[in-house]
Motif scaffolding. Sequence first.
Motif, PDB file in Angstrom:
ATOM      1  N   GLY A   1       3.761   5.603  -5.974  1.00  0.00           N
ATOM      2  CA  GLY A   1       3.884   5.436  -7.099  1.00  0.00           C
ATOM      3  C   GLY A   1       5.256   4.805  -7.273  1.00  0.00           C
ATOM      4  O   GLY A   1       5.271   4.916  -8.585  1.00  0.00           O
ATOM      5  N   MET A   2       6.205   3.995  -6.535  1.00  0.00           N
ATOM      6  CA  MET A   2       6.808   2.714  -6.944  1.00  0.00           C
ATOM      7  C   MET A   2       6.458   1.934  -7.214  1.00  0.00           C
ATOM      8  O   MET A   2       7.288   1.121  -7.906  1.00  0.00           O
ATOM      9  N   LEU A   3       4.974   1.599  -6.810  1.00  0.00           N
ATOM     10  CA  LEU A   3       4.614   0.353  -7.629  1.00  0.00           C
ATOM     11  C   LEU A   3       3.471   1.029  -7.951  1.00  0.00           C
ATOM     12  O   LEU A   3       2.127   1.473  -7.424  1.00  0.00           O
ATOM     13  N   VAL A   4       2.745   0.268  -9.507  1.00  0.00           N
ATOM     14  CA  VAL A   4       1.603   0.536 -10.252  1.00  0.00           C
ATOM     15  C   VAL A   4       0.223  -1.064 -10.023  1.00  0.00           C
ATOM     16  O   VAL A   4       1.300  -1.342 -10.433  1.00  0.00           O
TER      17      VAL A   4
ATOM     18  N   HIS B   1       1.105  -1.183   0.093  1.00  0.00           N
ATOM     19  CA  HIS B   1      -0.017  -0.410  -0.221  1.00  0.00           C
ATOM     20  C   HIS B   1       0.799   1.353   0.254  1.00  0.00           C
ATOM     21  O   HIS B   1       0.581   2.282  -0.893  1.00  0.00           O
ATOM     22  N   ASP B   2       1.717   1.197   0.603  1.00  0.00           N
ATOM     23  CA  ASP B   2       2.197   2.582   0.473  1.00  0.00           C
ATOM     24  C   ASP B   2       3.540   3.165  -0.956  1.00  0.00           C
ATOM     25  O   ASP B   2       3.710   4.046  -1.018  1.00  0.00           O
ATOM     26  N   SER B   3       3.827   1.746  -1.376  1.00  0.00           N
ATOM     27  CA  SER B   3       4.855   1.659  -2.587  1.00  0.00           C
ATOM     28  C   SER B   3       4.144   1.947  -3.488  1.00  0.00           C
ATOM     29  O   SER B   3       4.087   2.894  -4.513  1.00  0.00           O
TER      30      SER B   3
ATOM     31  N   HIS C   1      -6.088  -1.036   8.307  1.00  0.00           N
ATOM     32  CA  HIS C   1      -5.858   0.745   7.425  1.00  0.00           C
ATOM     33  C   HIS C   1      -5.182   0.620   6.411  1.00  0.00           C
ATOM     34  O   HIS C   1      -4.732   1.124   5.510  1.00  0.00           O
ATOM     35  N   TRP C   2      -4.282  -0.448   6.143  1.00  0.00           N
ATOM     36  CA  TRP C   2      -3.761  -0.911   4.520  1.00  0.00           C
ATOM     37  C   TRP C   2      -4.918  -0.852   3.125  1.00  0.00           C
ATOM     38  O   TRP C   2      -3.786  -1.000   2.132  1.00  0.00           O
ATOM     39  N   GLU C   3      -6.548  -1.157   3.776  1.00  0.00           N
ATOM     40  CA  GLU C   3      -6.782  -0.910   3.139  1.00  0.00           C
ATOM     41  C   GLU C   3      -7.454   0.417   2.439  1.00  0.00           C
ATOM     42  O   GLU C   3      -8.385   0.745   1.505  1.00  0.00           O
ATOM     43  N   SER C   4      -6.612   1.287   2.668  1.00  0.00           N
ATOM     44  CA  SER C   4      -7.066   2.674   2.377  1.00  0.00           C
ATOM     45  C   SER C   4      -7.282   3.374   1.085  1.00  0.00           C
ATOM     46  O   SER C   4      -5.758   2.786   0.397  1.00  0.00           O
ATOM     47  N   ARG C   5      -8.132   3.161   0.084  1.00  0.00           N
ATOM     48  CA  ARG C   5      -7.631   3.453  -0.993  1.00  0.00           C
ATOM     49  C   ARG C   5      -7.364   5.074  -1.714  1.00  0.00           C
ATOM     50  O   ARG C   5      -7.207   5.954  -0.905  1.00  0.00           O
TER      51      ARG C   5
END
Length: 299
Positions: free
Chosen positions: A249-252, A243-245, A295-299
């Motif tokens: 924008g480091m991962l798409v 989620h952080d990446s 918390h990691w599911e925040s879009r």
Amino acid sequence: MMKLSGIAAFLATAEAGSISAASKRLGLATSVVSERLADLEKTLGAKLIQRTTRKLSLTESGRSFLPRAQRILREADEAEAELAAQSGTLAGPLRISAPVSFGILHLGSALCRFLVEHPEIDVSLDLDDRFVDIAADGYDAVLRHGPVGDTRLIAKRLAVSRRLLVASPAYLKRFGQPTSLAELADHPGILYSNRESDWRFRTPGGWSVVRPKPALRVNNGMIMKDAALTGIGIALLPTFFVHDSIASGMLVPLDVTVEAEGAELYLAYARDHGAAARIQALVDSLRRSFGDPPHWESR
């Protein structure tokens, strides 16, 4: 009179397969575990463990005593937990196993909050990406990704997570972005080695499995993410890893028109376990820490 410490030393040795492994599990010196075993055998007047230079095995008396030892410790644990609950305090040991990456990224801080809430509980956490056998390896509870099929266990769901196909911008610039499962199969994949048929997608006709050409096989999600960041291939990872990446924008995230099989987090433990009150308290605390949705599911 038998001492609980001696019974605990015997049980740990029988389950771990060696005195050195038992001493590590109990957090004691090997000499202390050996002394406690010797005292127990002297009290019982029977040899429980046969020691050789190559291996350790239970004697006939040891095999006979083993289920009784398990029951004695379980009842002692239950009595301790019951008295602590009556006084409004949960106390005692709690040995947990969890996957390495999730433990580092999310479980550590949540577990510390649990210990603040219950300072009398003595938690031991082992991080391990292998499949752990709760009973054989001596754990009170194990955190797992995905459903728990063992009917001997109770599984409490902690949180859910989507799994997303991700790639680096550099990879997509060089190789293009797949837009269907057929196109996805032509791309190199960074694969999780502990799960067969890992790339599963829900289609109108049922589950569909994609088997890409492996760019890397590994049993650790953080290494999979690092591999995706370097641009060697596409990875399918839970959002709690990426989620952080994605936000940076480091991962798409890739859209192939169908959704990948999700990931669920469970805490599993034996049905007759005496530490059930402590485990339920841990479940409740972890659920609060992770959130619903997590918390990691925040879009």
